[in-house]
Design a protein around this motif. Structure first.
Motif, mmCIF file in Angstrom:
data_model
loop_
_atom_site.group_PDB
_atom_site.id
_atom_site.type_symbol
_atom_site.label_atom_id
_atom_site.label_comp_id
_atom_site.label_asym_id
_atom_site.label_seq_id
_atom_site.Cartn_x
_atom_site.Cartn_y
_atom_site.Cartn_z
ATOM 1 N N SER A 156 -6.247 12.691 -1.186
ATOM 2 C CA SER A 156 -5.137 11.746 -1.175
ATOM 3 C C SER A 156 -5.326 10.694 -2.267
ATOM 4 O O SER A 156 -6.430 10.482 -2.770
ATOM 5 C CB SER A 156 -5.025 11.066 0.188
ATOM 6 N N ILE A 171 -4.394 6.627 -3.050
ATOM 7 C CA ILE A 171 -3.934 5.358 -2.483
ATOM 8 C C ILE A 171 -3.677 4.371 -3.616
ATOM 9 O O ILE A 171 -4.552 4.131 -4.457
ATOM 10 C CB ILE A 171 -4.976 4.773 -1.512
ATOM 11 N N TRP A 207 -7.830 2.532 6.006
ATOM 12 C CA TRP A 207 -7.816 3.499 4.906
ATOM 13 C C TRP A 207 -9.033 3.361 4.000
ATOM 14 O O TRP A 207 -9.390 4.305 3.294
ATOM 15 C CB TRP A 207 -6.549 3.337 4.075
ATOM 16 N N ALA A 260 -10.111 10.053 -0.336
ATOM 17 C CA ALA A 260 -9.051 9.376 -1.092
ATOM 18 C C ALA A 260 -9.561 8.792 -2.394
ATOM 19 O O ALA A 260 -10.744 8.458 -2.533
ATOM 20 C CB ALA A 260 -8.424 8.269 -0.244
ATOM 21 N N LYS A 302 -6.364 13.497 3.800
ATOM 22 C CA LYS A 302 -6.343 12.041 4.011
ATOM 23 C C LYS A 302 -7.740 11.464 4.215
ATOM 24 O O LYS A 302 -7.937 10.254 4.097
ATOM 25 C CB LYS A 302 -5.468 11.708 5.217
ATOM 26 N N THR A 358 -11.845 5.944 3.910
ATOM 27 C CA THR A 358 -11.626 7.287 3.355
ATOM 28 C C THR A 358 -11.828 7.334 1.844
ATOM 29 O O THR A 358 -11.842 8.416 1.260
ATOM 30 C CB THR A 358 -10.203 7.762 3.675
ATOM 31 N N ILE A 359 -11.979 6.180 1.209
ATOM 32 C CA ILE A 359 -12.036 6.120 -0.258
ATOM 33 C C ILE A 359 -13.396 6.588 -0.756
ATOM 34 O O ILE A 359 -14.447 6.149 -0.276
ATOM 35 C CB ILE A 359 -11.734 4.693 -0.754
ATOM 36 N N LEU A 363 -8.666 5.605 -4.922
ATOM 37 C CA LEU A 363 -7.990 4.311 -4.899
ATOM 38 C C LEU A 363 -7.617 3.878 -6.310
ATOM 39 O O LEU A 363 -8.466 3.861 -7.204
ATOM 40 C CB LEU A 363 -8.890 3.247 -4.268
ATOM 41 N N ARG A 393 0.215 5.578 0.113
ATOM 42 C CA ARG A 393 -0.717 6.701 0.149
ATOM 43 C C ARG A 393 0.060 8.004 -0.036
ATOM 44 O O ARG A 393 1.035 8.259 0.668
ATOM 45 C CB ARG A 393 -1.498 6.742 1.466
ATOM 46 N N LEU A 410 -0.064 12.057 0.106
ATOM 47 C CA LEU A 410 -0.792 13.159 0.712
ATOM 48 C C LEU A 410 -0.099 14.479 0.408
ATOM 49 O O LEU A 410 1.131 14.525 0.318
ATOM 50 C CB LEU A 410 -0.857 12.980 2.238
ATOM 51 N N LEU A 451 0.827 -1.201 0.000
ATOM 52 C CA LEU A 451 0.000 0.000 0.000
ATOM 53 C C LEU A 451 0.864 1.255 0.000
ATOM 54 O O LEU A 451 1.899 1.307 0.671
ATOM 55 C CB LEU A 451 -0.903 0.035 1.240
#
Length: 351
Positions: free
Chosen positions: A85, A87, A110, A42, A39, A113-114, A44, A29, A31, A27
Motif C-alpha cells: 500500500s 500512504i 497506520w 506500506a 495494507k 504498517t509503514i 509513506l 491510503r 490499496l 491522509l
C-alpha cells in the motif's frame, strides 16, 4: 491528533518533552483491489501543509504538496498491480518542531504498517529536487538511481547536513529516529534567500521544478509499490554502521552513481596507498632534488588554498561596507563569478 506529552530518549528529541494538541492531518491510503494483505506493508510519502507566519509558503511547502496530490492521482491508476500500500500524509505542525510527523508516527494505527518512507521538503523555492538524506537501507537509493528519469543528489550534501553546519531538521529525522524507518529525504534548494520570508511567493516557483519531482518520484513509487519483497529489502538493524551506508552522486542529472561504503573504503585506501608508493619511489629515485621538488609542490598547493580562500573571504567582508545591497548575487546569481570566482582564481594563481 489528541494532546500528547512525551519525553523522547534519543536523537533529535533527546532530553526534550513534546507537548502538542489539535493537529489535523490529511491522509490517503491506496490499496490494490484484490490484495487485502497489502495494507500490512506500506510506503509513506510525507510533506507538511503548514508554513511560517511571515511567508506565503509557495516553496515551503506548497510545491511539495501539489506534486503529492498529482502523484496520488497518478499512482491510484496503477494500484491494481501493487503488492504494497501507499500512504500519503499531509501533516501540520512541522514548523513548530516537527510535531505533525511525530504525532502521526507515534499515534496513528497506520504507522505500524509503514516499512519505508519518503519525505519531501523545501529549503528554497524551485530548482531540482535533490536527495540530501538517505538510509540506512541502500535499497531505496539503488532503486531510485535505476528508475528516476532525472536523478539528482550528492552524498556531500548529506555529510554537510549531518555535520551540524545547517541548523535545521526535517520530518525525515522523526521517522528515522522515532520509528526506525529507512527512507529518502528530498528538498528544493534554489533561491534559499526567500526561504521562510514573505518573498516565498508562487510567482517565483518554476513549473519545471514540479515536473522534475513528478517524473522522478512516480516511477520510483510504482517500482516500490510493486516490489514483492519490500519489507525484506528495507529491513535493517537499529544503529546501522557506516559499512551499510550508500555513497551516491548524480552526473549532470542524467544518471546516478551508487555504491556501498565498504567499496568506497577499498577504493580510497587503494588510492592513498598508491600515492604513498609513488611518492616514496620518487624520493628514493630522485634523491635530495626529488625531496625538494615534492616539498615545493606541497607548499604550492597549501599556498593556493590559503590565497584563494583569503581573497574570497576578503570580498565577503568588504562587500557590506561598500554596497547598499550586501548580497547582490541573490537577484543575479552570475554575479558570484565576478565577486568570488575572480578573486579565488587570482589567489590560486598567486599562491
Amino acid at each position: 491528533m489528541q494532546r500528547l506529552v512525551q519525553i523522547a530518549s534519543g536523537g533529535l528529541f533527546k532530553g526534550k518533552t513534546l507537548i502538542y494538541s489539535d493537529l489535523k492531518h490529511a491522509l490517503l491510503r491506496i490499496l490494490p483491489k484484490y490484495l487485502p494483505e497489502a495494507k500490512d506493508i506500506a510506503i509513506l510519502i510525507s510533506s507538511h501543509i503548514d508554513t511560517v507566519f511571515s511567508a506565503e509558503g509557495a516553496g515551503d511547502c506548497t510545491s511539495c504538496v501539489s506534486v503529492m496530490l498529482e502523484l496520488a492521482r497518478a499512482t491510484a491508476q496503477w494500484a491494481h498491480g501493487f503488492k504494497n500500500s501507499v500512504i500519503f500524509l499531509f501533516n501540520t505542525g512541522e514548523e513548530e518542531g516537527l510535531n505533525g510527523a511525530h504525532s502521526f508516527i507515534s499515534q496513528h494505527p497506520w504507522s505500524r504498517t509503514i516499512r519505508f518512507m519518503v519525505d519531501l521538503e523545501a529549503m528554497g523555492i524551485g530548482g531540482k529536487l535533490s536527495i540530501f538524506q538517505s538510509g540506512p537501507s541502500p535499497w531505496a537509493m539503488e532503486t531510485f538511481a535505476k528508475v528516476a528519469k532525472y536523478p539528482s543528489g550528492q552524498v556531500v550534501a548529506e555529510d554537510l547536513f549531518h555535520s551540524g553546519a545547517i541548523k535545521s531538521a526535517t520530518d525525515f529525522q522523526v521517522y528515522q529516529e522515532v520509528a526506525g524507518l529507512s527512507g529518502l529525504d528530498f528538498a528544493y534548494t534554489d533561491s534559499t534567500a526567500v526561504y521562510h520570508t514573505k518573498n516565498d511567493k508562487l510567482k517565483l516557483l518554476k513549473p519545471g521544478s514540479l515536473q522534475h519531482l513528478g517524473e522522478n518520484m512516480l516511477p520510483f513509487l510504482l517500482q516500490s509499490a510493486m516490489s514483492p519483497n519490500l519489507a525484506k529489502e528495507v529491513s535493517h538493524e537499529p544503529g546501522a554502521t557506516s559499512e551499510d551506508r550508500t555513497i551516491y552522486f548524480d552526473v549532470l542529472g542524467v544518471y546516478m552513481v551508487v555504491y556501498r561504503q565498504h567499496l568506497a573504503t577499498m577504493l580510497h585506501n587503494s588510492v592513498i596507498l598508491q600515492a604513498l608508493l609513488i611518492w616514496t619511489t620518487s624520493l628514493l629515485m630522485g634523491g635530495s632534488s626529488g625531496a625538494i621538488s615534492l616539498g615545493l609542490a606541497c607548499l604550492s598547493v597549501v599556498l593556493m588554498w590559503i590565497f584563494s580562500r583569503s581573497l574570497s573571504a576578503l570580498v565577503a567582508f568588504i562587500l557590506p561596507h561598500i554596497s547598499s545591497s550586501p548580497m547582490p548575487y541573490i537577484s543575479n546569481p552570475w554575479l558570484i563569478v565576478g565577486l568570488f570566482g575572480a578573486p579565488a582564481s587570482f589567489g590560486a594563481f598567486s599562491g
